[in-house]
Design a protein around this motif. Structure first.
Motif, short mmCIF file in Angstrom:
data_model
loop_
_atom_site.label_atom_id
_atom_site.label_comp_id
_atom_site.label_asym_id
_atom_site.label_seq_id
_atom_site.Cartn_x
_atom_site.Cartn_y
_atom_site.Cartn_z
N HIS A 180 -10.48 -3.27 -2.50
CA HIS A 180 -9.88 -4.36 -1.91
C HIS A 180 -8.97 -5.08 -2.90
O HIS A 180 -9.30 -4.98 -4.03
CB HIS A 180 -10.82 -5.36 -1.02
N MET A 206 1.08 -7.35 -1.87
CA MET A 206 0.29 -6.09 -1.07
C MET A 206 0.31 -6.53 0.40
O MET A 206 0.01 -7.90 0.58
CB MET A 206 -0.91 -5.78 -1.84
N GLU A 207 0.42 -5.67 1.32
CA GLU A 207 0.20 -6.06 2.71
C GLU A 207 -0.54 -4.91 3.50
O GLU A 207 -0.23 -3.79 3.26
CB GLU A 207 1.36 -6.64 3.44
N ARG A 208 -1.33 -5.41 4.63
CA ARG A 208 -1.81 -4.51 5.48
C ARG A 208 -2.00 -5.08 6.82
O ARG A 208 -2.85 -5.99 7.00
CB ARG A 208 -3.38 -3.89 4.87
N GLY A 209 -1.22 -4.48 7.70
CA GLY A 209 -1.14 -5.26 9.00
C GLY A 209 -0.80 -6.67 8.81
O GLY A 209 0.11 -6.78 8.25
N GLU A 211 -2.53 -8.92 7.11
CA GLU A 211 -3.12 -9.28 5.81
C GLU A 211 -2.06 -9.15 4.68
O GLU A 211 -1.33 -8.17 4.66
CB GLU A 211 -4.29 -8.52 5.39
N SER A 212 -1.97 -9.94 3.81
CA SER A 212 -1.04 -10.07 2.73
C SER A 212 -1.40 -10.62 1.42
O SER A 212 -2.18 -11.88 1.66
CB SER A 212 0.61 -10.55 3.17
N GLU A 262 -4.18 2.38 1.52
CA GLU A 262 -3.93 1.61 2.89
C GLU A 262 -3.13 0.49 2.64
O GLU A 262 -2.55 -0.17 3.72
CB GLU A 262 -5.07 1.44 3.55
N TRP A 263 -2.76 0.16 1.63
CA TRP A 263 -2.28 -1.38 1.30
C TRP A 263 -0.79 -0.95 0.82
O TRP A 263 -0.57 -0.07 -0.23
CB TRP A 263 -2.77 -2.33 0.13
N ASN A 264 0.49 -1.50 1.12
CA ASN A 264 1.88 -1.31 0.78
C ASN A 264 2.38 -2.48 0.37
O ASN A 264 1.97 -3.70 0.76
CB ASN A 264 2.63 -0.60 1.94
#
Length: 316
Positions: A180, A206-209, A211-212, A262-264
């Protein structure tokens, strides 16, 4: 007033002898031709033509102006013709500025294709992460990512890229694999990158859905050049966040490992920018089109090769 159009109209009136005949030759309404001549005379503050009901006579000033205008229009037609011919095979020198890692990993490996298409163009590549003054440094165009800071430049969007979190295998063996973004704040190091223009260090994004995270993480070394940034990552000095087309061949070669896949990052828009007075160059036009094709079609991924900047063996 369109002075070139007015000069062409004046020359046709002199040659045809009447406004009506000149209008037919120019495929213009007669009132338009009359207005152009009137505007030209007003601009020059002299009478060029004496008009009668049947014919037009050229004044002495008009005769002198006709000779000079005819030579100028002939030169202009020749220039237009030479430019049209050069479209088939543009030639000459272009000065292009490119961020260093993008040049090394994406642009330079693709250049054989460019020179196969345009063998008469010579490229002077300025390879730097420092934003350049295109006019002051006589640069024809530059590739830039992110927000554009100079609104006077013409910008063409050529694509968008994301940043990938990566680290050398040996680094991950020593420090563990984070699960994470918060884990990066506990016992990990990053490679710092600071702007060559402002000196400000760039935080990890970083962002996932929904979440950032934007993390300003501890580092042992920070650089202001993207090639040095990659070299530090390959040397195992910490986690990096580099452009996707640049790190993909390094991932495929096993020299880097993707972290938190999974984080972009938010997408970074790439532009090619040039000064307004450079937009008519045929060699610049074909280079801009080629760059747009390269990034727009994913060609930067296909051409990218890890062999240009590799350590003798994968570093830890």
């Amino acid at each position: 007033m369109d002075q070139i159009a007015a000069m062409r109209a004046f020359a046709r009136v002199v040659e045809a002898g009447t406004f009506s005949r000149a209008a037919d030759l120019l495929d213009m309404p007669k009132p338009t031709v009359t207005k152009l001549i009137q505007q030209l005379e007003a601009h020059l503050r002299t009478k060029l033509l004496n008009r009668s009901t049947r014919r037009v006579a050229v004044t002495p000033d008009g005769a002198a102006y006709y000779e000079r205008a005819l030579a100028l229009l002939s030169d202009l037609d020749e220039l237009d013709g030479s430019m049209a011919r050069s479209q088939a095979s543009p030639s000459g020198r272009l000065r292009v500025d490119v961020p260093s890692s993008l040049a090394l990993y994406a642009l330079i490996p693709a250049l054989p294709d460019f020179f196969a298409r345009y063998p008469e163009i010579r490229l002077d590549l300025g390879v730097t992460d420092r934003p350049v003054d295109l006019l002051a440094e006589n640069v024809d165009c530059a590739i830039r990512g992110g927000d554009l800071i100079d609104p006077t430049l013409i910008a063409r969007r050529i694509g968008e890229v994301r940043l990938m979190l990566c680290a050398a295998p040996g680094y991950l063996q020593r420090h563990g694999v984070p699960g994470h973004p918060r884990d990066l704040q506990q016992g990990h190091r990053v490679i710092g990158y600071f702007s060559a223009r402002t000196g400000r260090r760039v935080a990890f994004d970083m962002e996932r859905g929904e979440e950032s995270y934007e993390l300003d993480l501890p580092y042992d070394v920070a650089v202001n050049d993207s090639t040095a940034y990659l070299a530090a990552g390959l040397a195992g000095l910490g986690v990096t966040q580099s452009l996707e087309p640049i790190v993909r061949p390094l991932l495929a070669a096993g020299l880097l490992v993707r972290v938190l896949p999974e984080w972009n990052s938010a997408p970074i828009v790439l532009h090619i920018v040039y000064a307004p007075n450079r937009h008519l160059s045929s060699r610049l036009r074909v280079f801009v089109d080629w760059i747009a094709e390269l990034f727009g079609s994913g060609g930067a991924y296909r051409h990218a090769a890890p062999s240009l900047l590799l350590p003798a063996r994968p570093a830890g």
